[in-house]
Design a protein around this motif. Structure first.
Motif, PDB file in Angstrom:
ATOM      1  N   VAL A   1      15.582 -74.113 -24.643  1.00 12.39           N
ATOM      2  CA  VAL A   1      15.488 -75.565 -25.367  1.00 12.39           C
ATOM      3  C   VAL A   1      14.630 -75.361 -26.711  1.00 12.39           C
ATOM      4  O   VAL A   1      15.179 -76.148 -27.464  1.00 12.39           O
ATOM      5  CB  VAL A   1      14.742 -76.366 -24.277  1.00 12.39           C
ATOM      6  CG1 VAL A   1      14.321 -77.867 -24.798  1.00 12.39           C
ATOM      7  CG2 VAL A   1      15.386 -76.655 -22.816  1.00 12.39           C
TER       8      VAL A   1
ATOM      9  N   ASP B   1       7.886 -79.630 -24.195  1.00 10.98           N
ATOM     10  CA  ASP B   1       7.132 -79.815 -22.959  1.00 10.98           C
ATOM     11  C   ASP B   1       7.620 -79.090 -21.898  1.00 10.98           C
ATOM     12  O   ASP B   1       8.539 -79.133 -21.140  1.00 10.98           O
ATOM     13  CB  ASP B   1       7.208 -81.497 -22.606  1.00 10.98           C
ATOM     14  CG  ASP B   1       6.271 -82.042 -21.493  1.00 10.98           C
ATOM     15  OD1 ASP B   1       5.550 -81.051 -21.082  1.00 10.98           O
ATOM     16  OD2 ASP B   1       6.509 -83.055 -21.186  1.00 10.98           O
ATOM     17  N   SER B   2       6.626 -78.065 -21.416  1.00 12.85           N
ATOM     18  CA  SER B   2       7.088 -76.962 -20.404  1.00 12.85           C
ATOM     19  C   SER B   2       6.988 -77.817 -19.149  1.00 12.85           C
ATOM     20  O   SER B   2       7.850 -77.654 -18.196  1.00 12.85           O
ATOM     21  CB  SER B   2       6.180 -75.880 -20.472  1.00 12.85           C
ATOM     22  OG  SER B   2       4.778 -76.206 -20.301  1.00 12.85           O
ATOM     23  N   GLU B   3       5.914 -78.883 -18.969  1.00 12.50           N
ATOM     24  CA  GLU B   3       5.945 -79.655 -17.557  1.00 12.50           C
ATOM     25  C   GLU B   3       7.083 -80.314 -17.405  1.00 12.50           C
ATOM     26  O   GLU B   3       7.426 -80.717 -16.008  1.00 12.50           O
ATOM     27  CB  GLU B   3       4.775 -80.376 -17.547  1.00 12.50           C
ATOM     28  CG  GLU B   3       3.571 -79.446 -17.935  1.00 12.50           C
ATOM     29  CD  GLU B   3       2.304 -80.366 -17.781  1.00 12.50           C
ATOM     30  OE1 GLU B   3       2.584 -81.586 -17.917  1.00 12.50           O
ATOM     31  OE2 GLU B   3       1.154 -80.088 -17.840  1.00 12.50           O
ATOM     32  N   THR B   4       7.876 -80.592 -18.310  1.00 12.71           N
ATOM     33  CA  THR B   4       9.201 -81.463 -17.968  1.00 12.71           C
ATOM     34  C   THR B   4      10.336 -80.679 -17.786  1.00 12.71           C
ATOM     35  O   THR B   4      11.462 -81.080 -17.553  1.00 12.71           O
ATOM     36  CB  THR B   4       9.596 -82.435 -19.229  1.00 12.71           C
ATOM     37  OG1 THR B   4      10.373 -83.489 -18.425  1.00 12.71           O
ATOM     38  CG2 THR B   4      10.123 -81.702 -20.383  1.00 12.71           C
ATOM     39  N   GLY B   5      10.396 -79.206 -17.993  1.00 12.61           N
ATOM     40  CA  GLY B   5      11.505 -78.357 -17.776  1.00 12.61           C
ATOM     41  C   GLY B   5      11.814 -77.359 -18.707  1.00 12.61           C
ATOM     42  O   GLY B   5      12.743 -76.597 -18.700  1.00 12.61           O
ATOM     43  N   HIS B   6      11.096 -77.720 -19.961  1.00 15.72           N
ATOM     44  CA  HIS B   6      11.740 -77.111 -21.204  1.00 15.72           C
ATOM     45  C   HIS B   6      11.212 -75.591 -21.020  1.00 15.72           C
ATOM     46  O   HIS B   6      10.500 -75.256 -20.652  1.00 15.72           O
ATOM     47  CB  HIS B   6      10.947 -77.846 -22.606  1.00 15.72           C
ATOM     48  CG  HIS B   6      11.651 -79.189 -22.880  1.00 15.72           C
ATOM     49  ND1 HIS B   6      10.926 -79.783 -23.815  1.00 15.72           N
ATOM     50  CD2 HIS B   6      12.476 -79.979 -22.428  1.00 15.72           C
ATOM     51  CE1 HIS B   6      11.516 -81.006 -23.676  1.00 15.72           C
ATOM     52  NE2 HIS B   6      12.510 -81.161 -23.141  1.00 15.72           N
ATOM     53  N   ASP B   7      12.143 -74.799 -21.843  1.00 15.66           N
ATOM     54  CA  ASP B   7      11.783 -73.492 -21.698  1.00 15.66           C
ATOM     55  C   ASP B   7      12.079 -72.890 -23.273  1.00 15.66           C
ATOM     56  O   ASP B   7      12.287 -73.509 -24.039  1.00 15.66           O
ATOM     57  CB  ASP B   7      12.626 -72.650 -20.694  1.00 15.66           C
ATOM     58  CG  ASP B   7      14.003 -73.067 -20.771  1.00 15.66           C
ATOM     59  OD1 ASP B   7      14.368 -73.630 -21.894  1.00 15.66           O
ATOM     60  OD2 ASP B   7      15.008 -72.636 -19.818  1.00 15.66           O
TER      61      ASP B   7
END
Length: 275
Positions: free
Chosen positions: A45, A36-42
């Motif tokens: 991760v 989930d990129s919106e929660t800060g995953h890149d």
């Protein structure tokens, strides 16, 4: 036949490569479902998660690690071996979970690896689309040593002591590459199972190759073979439909993930730093 042809043929005929394809597809699908990129995953991760899950899936299909329990055997928690083996997998994965005997866990200095006969492979994560840009000097000492093995150089080149894996019983005198290869003709062939997931689309890449130490630049591979899926996917890459985090989850328990601190100069693919 070239070494690449021999390796791919042997591992295909033995059923290893089809099993690895299942393991990678399962690991990548779950990693992408949890991303989930919106929660800060890149990418880091996603790469770390996919790497840990690929280790888990290989242990499942080869019945290694915590999956050594046989069907019907009770584990310390009271679960049966089959319960442990299938836990956390989607129903479709449970039905199609393969099993390949003859493979054993063969870790080296903390780097997870599996062995079949004289073939041993180590999973490595990389930034999507950049498999040829891997810098082995940024990987663990174990991976650097694998990449430094001499296979595609002048056979008359003199090797100095301590620059190669010395065969058992070999004197410490200088020897040529050709002499070393003759002395180690039947020893382990160390391979890299390189994998990646695109954080933007969920597309995946999977390769099997022989690493080449590229200190100061140069090719990262002596040879690199794209692993095709049985459904006829294009090369090593298979694209999954773009989904939002709210719709792409799978109906299985969440997989626990512990992130390690980033180390300056490390790869951004998210592979555990000690592997």
């Amino acid at each position: 036949m070239t070494e690449e042809e021999n390796v791919v043929s042997a591992l295909t005929e033995s059923g290893i490569i089809p099993t690895l394809l299942w393991a990678a597809e399962s690991a990548h699908a779950r990693a992408w479902a949890d991303f989930d990129s919106e929660t800060g995953h890149d990418q880091a991760v996603l790469g770390y998660t996919a790497h840990k899950l690929l280790v888990d899936r290989q242990d499942r299909v080869f019945r290694q690690g915590r999956y050594l329990l046989t069907d019907g055997e009770d584990s310390p928690s009271g679960d049966t071996g089959q319960d442990v083996l299938l836990a956390g997998l989607a129903p479709t994965e449970q039905d199609g979970l393969p099993h390949r005997e003859g493979v054993e866990r063969a870790d080296v200095n903390g780097s997870p690896a599996w062995r079949f006969g004289r073939y041993r492979w180590f999973p490595t994560a990389f930034d999507f689309g950049k498999v040829n840009d891997l810098s082995w000097t940024r990987k663990s000492p174990t991976k650097q040593r694998i990449a430094a093995q001499f296979r595609s150089v002048n056979p008359d080149q003199i090797l100095l002591p301590h620059t190669y894996d010395q065969p058992v019983g070999q004197a410490l005198d200088e020897m040529t590459v050709g002499e070393l290869l003759a002395a180690t003709a039947e020893v382990m062939i160390d391979l890299i199972l390189a994998h990646s997931v695109d954080p933007h689309t969920g597309a995946t890449e999977l390769y099997l190759g022989r690493a080449q130490l590229n200190t100061g630049g140069g090719p990262a591979w002596q040879w690199l073979h794209p692993l095709h899926r049985s459904d006829g996917g294009d090369g090593a890459r298979t694209t999954v439909p773009q989904q939002t985090p709210s719709t792409r989850g799978v109906d299985v328990p969440d997989a626990p993930v512990r992130l390690r601190p980033r180390i300056a100069g490390g790869e951004t693919a998210g592979e555990p730093t000690g592997s």
